[in-house]
Design a protein around this motif. Structure first.
Motif, PDB file in Angstrom:
ATOM      1  N   ALA A 159      12.308  51.236   3.372  1.00  0.00           N
ATOM      2  CA  ALA A 159      12.980  51.950   2.623  1.00  0.00           C
ATOM      3  C   ALA A 159      14.241  51.881   3.681  1.00  0.00           C
ATOM      4  O   ALA A 159      15.325  51.487   3.397  1.00  0.00           O
ATOM      5  N   LEU A 160      13.744  51.254   5.238  1.00  0.00           N
ATOM      6  CA  LEU A 160      14.794  51.190   6.042  1.00  0.00           C
ATOM      7  C   LEU A 160      15.161  49.606   5.306  1.00  0.00           C
ATOM      8  O   LEU A 160      16.662  49.691   5.822  1.00  0.00           O
ATOM      9  N   ALA A 161      14.489  48.566   5.013  1.00  0.00           N
ATOM     10  CA  ALA A 161      14.551  47.573   4.793  1.00  0.00           C
ATOM     11  C   ALA A 161      15.681  47.466   3.446  1.00  0.00           C
ATOM     12  O   ALA A 161      16.937  46.498   3.503  1.00  0.00           O
ATOM     13  N   VAL A 172      20.528  53.914   8.703  1.00  0.00           N
ATOM     14  CA  VAL A 172      19.811  54.035   9.208  1.00  0.00           C
ATOM     15  C   VAL A 172      19.450  54.619  10.501  1.00  0.00           C
ATOM     16  O   VAL A 172      20.100  54.794  11.500  1.00  0.00           O
ATOM     17  N   PRO A 173      18.496  55.961   9.946  1.00  0.00           N
ATOM     18  CA  PRO A 173      18.178  56.443  11.150  1.00  0.00           C
ATOM     19  C   PRO A 173      17.176  56.225  12.182  1.00  0.00           C
ATOM     20  O   PRO A 173      16.410  55.642  12.340  1.00  0.00           O
ATOM     21  N   MET A 242      11.419  44.330  14.479  1.00  0.00           N
ATOM     22  CA  MET A 242      12.401  43.225  13.358  1.00  0.00           C
ATOM     23  C   MET A 242      13.419  44.488  12.709  1.00  0.00           C
ATOM     24  O   MET A 242      14.713  43.871  13.308  1.00  0.00           O
ATOM     25  N   LEU A 243      13.723  45.152  12.257  1.00  0.00           N
ATOM     26  CA  LEU A 243      14.319  46.007  11.670  1.00  0.00           C
ATOM     27  C   LEU A 243      14.756  46.283  13.658  1.00  0.00           C
ATOM     28  O   LEU A 243      16.140  46.899  13.232  1.00  0.00           O
ATOM     29  N   LEU A 244      14.256  46.346  14.287  1.00  0.00           N
ATOM     30  CA  LEU A 244      15.195  47.326  15.713  1.00  0.00           C
ATOM     31  C   LEU A 244      16.032  46.199  16.706  1.00  0.00           C
ATOM     32  O   LEU A 244      17.165  46.464  16.647  1.00  0.00           O
ATOM     33  N   ASP A 245      15.813  45.303  15.666  1.00  0.00           N
ATOM     34  CA  ASP A 245      16.107  43.885  15.974  1.00  0.00           C
ATOM     35  C   ASP A 245      17.217  43.715  15.006  1.00  0.00           C
ATOM     36  O   ASP A 245      18.951  43.253  16.098  1.00  0.00           O
ATOM     37  N   LEU A 246      17.279  43.842  14.323  1.00  0.00           N
ATOM     38  CA  LEU A 246      18.679  43.508  13.123  1.00  0.00           C
ATOM     39  C   LEU A 246      19.601  44.792  13.518  1.00  0.00           C
ATOM     40  O   LEU A 246      20.961  44.340  13.205  1.00  0.00           O
ATOM     41  N   GLN A 247      19.138  45.869  13.972  1.00  0.00           N
ATOM     42  CA  GLN A 247      20.171  47.021  14.166  1.00  0.00           C
ATOM     43  C   GLN A 247      20.957  46.616  15.507  1.00  0.00           C
ATOM     44  O   GLN A 247      22.118  46.948  15.665  1.00  0.00           O
ATOM     45  N   ARG A 251      25.209  46.066  16.396  1.00  0.00           N
ATOM     46  CA  ARG A 251      25.373  46.539  16.977  1.00  0.00           C
ATOM     47  C   ARG A 251      26.313  45.329  18.097  1.00  0.00           C
ATOM     48  O   ARG A 251      27.927  45.511  18.508  1.00  0.00           O
ATOM     49  N   ALA A 252      25.486  44.470  18.705  1.00  0.00           N
ATOM     50  CA  ALA A 252      25.862  43.506  18.808  1.00  0.00           C
ATOM     51  C   ALA A 252      27.314  42.491  18.748  1.00  0.00           C
ATOM     52  O   ALA A 252      28.172  42.159  19.291  1.00  0.00           O
TER      53      ALA A 252
END
Length: 321
Positions: A159-161, A172-173, A242-247, A251-252
């Motif tokens: 769902a997050l993806a 994305v929470p 991978m989701l954390l890297d995308l987030q 931001r970067a």
């Protein structure tokens, strides 16, 4: 087909005594919130040593809570069930439940603190066959519940993806990601200990009366289930990474966009803020102020957008005509 009992009452005591006299295998599931361990020990006397050791060492690690003697094998496993009492604030439907398991030639006993019936929660139907088949069915159902719990985490990550795929990156929470990470870490730590326990069960269970070496391969399959679970957990952890890297990259990226816009503007304002003699002598009218103080920064920002920022924001070159 083995009989199943949940809790201990007068009728259960009579029926258990009759089954033991007839040598028929049964499964007794007990919630220690309603029944004391002494009552269980009194009812299933041959497993007194194993039950006493488990009740005294309930806080020990799962991998160390293994007891084997001539008449019984006792160990601890973790399964996932729906609990009425919500002891935490997680959004997952299934909750971890630590279960003490005692196996003898005549019966299977499962002990847990929460008020929940494992037969109703884990099995769709009453397992049939001999004692080894019933024990294998129950242990397999406990591992299957771990697959169900892992599926909950994977659905959450999917769902997050999907949010990222639909372009809703800001939705994305982070709390959900932390919750999924905690669930994966807990499951992996527990399953690593259970792999050691099941390895010992495969060896020790053949020494019980009514169990023989031919039952070993079926219990060996339980270890294979654990290995598949561990591999699936690692895959889910990689997906979450991978989701954390995308987030983090998003931001970067936003920081880079802001910096790219404001760095040249900061240069211009800093440059024109210096008291050069020519600037002091010629910037004396409103038109000069609007030209040098407003028009030049706006035109510079528009050129930066046209030449650099539009391609960065849209993710590619402008479309052809």
């Amino acid at each position: 087909m083995g009989e199943i009992f949940y809790g201990i009452d007068a009728l259960t005591r009579e029926r258990v005594a009759a089954l033991r006299a007839q040598g028929q295998f049964f499964w007794l599931d007990v919630s220690l919130a309603d029944t004391s361990s002494d009552d269980v020990i009194e009812l299933v006397e041959p497993a007194r040593h194993a039950l006493s050791s488990l009740s005294q060492g309930g806080a020990t690690r799962t991998s160390r809570a293994f007891i084997a003697d001539d008449v019984s094998i006792a160990f601890a496993l973790q399964c996932y069930v729906e609990l009425n009492a919500q002891t935490d604030q997680t959004s997952f439907r299934l909750r971890p439940l630590k279960v003490h398991v005692v196996v003898t030639a005549d019966y299977l006993v499962t002990l847990h603190e929460e008020r929940v019936s494992l037969p109703a929660a884990l099995l769709d139907r009453t397992p049939g066959g001999s004692g080894p088949h019933i024990v294998h069915a129950v242990l397999d159902a406990m591992l299957a519940s771990s697959f169900d719990a892992l599926d909950e985490v994977e659905l959450t990550l999917d769902a997050l993806a999907a949010m990222w795929t639909d372009g809703d990156e800001t939705l994305v929470p982070r709390a959900t990601l932390r919750e999924a990470a905690a669930r994966l870490a807990t499951m992996r730590r527990s399953l690593t200990a259970e792999e050691t326990v099941l390895a010992r069960v495969t060896v020790e269970i053949g020494a019980l009366r009514g169990f023989d070496g031919s039952d070993g391969p079926s219990f060996e399959q339980l270890r294979e289930h654990v290995n598949r679970l561990l591999a699936s957990i690692d895959a889910a952890a990689n997906a979450m990474g991978m989701l954390l890297d995308l987030q983090l990259n998003q931001r970067a990226y936003l920081v880079s966009v802001v910096a790219t816009i404001f760095v040249p503007l900061t240069f211009l304002t800093g440059f024109f803020g210096m008291n050069f003699g020519w600037m002091v002598d010629h910037t004396r009218s409103p038109s000069a102020f609007w030209l040098l103080g407003v028009a030049v920064p706006v035109v510079s920002g528009a050129l930066l957008w046209r030449l650099l920022m539009r391609r960065m924001v849209t993710g590619g070159a402008p479309r052809g005509r």
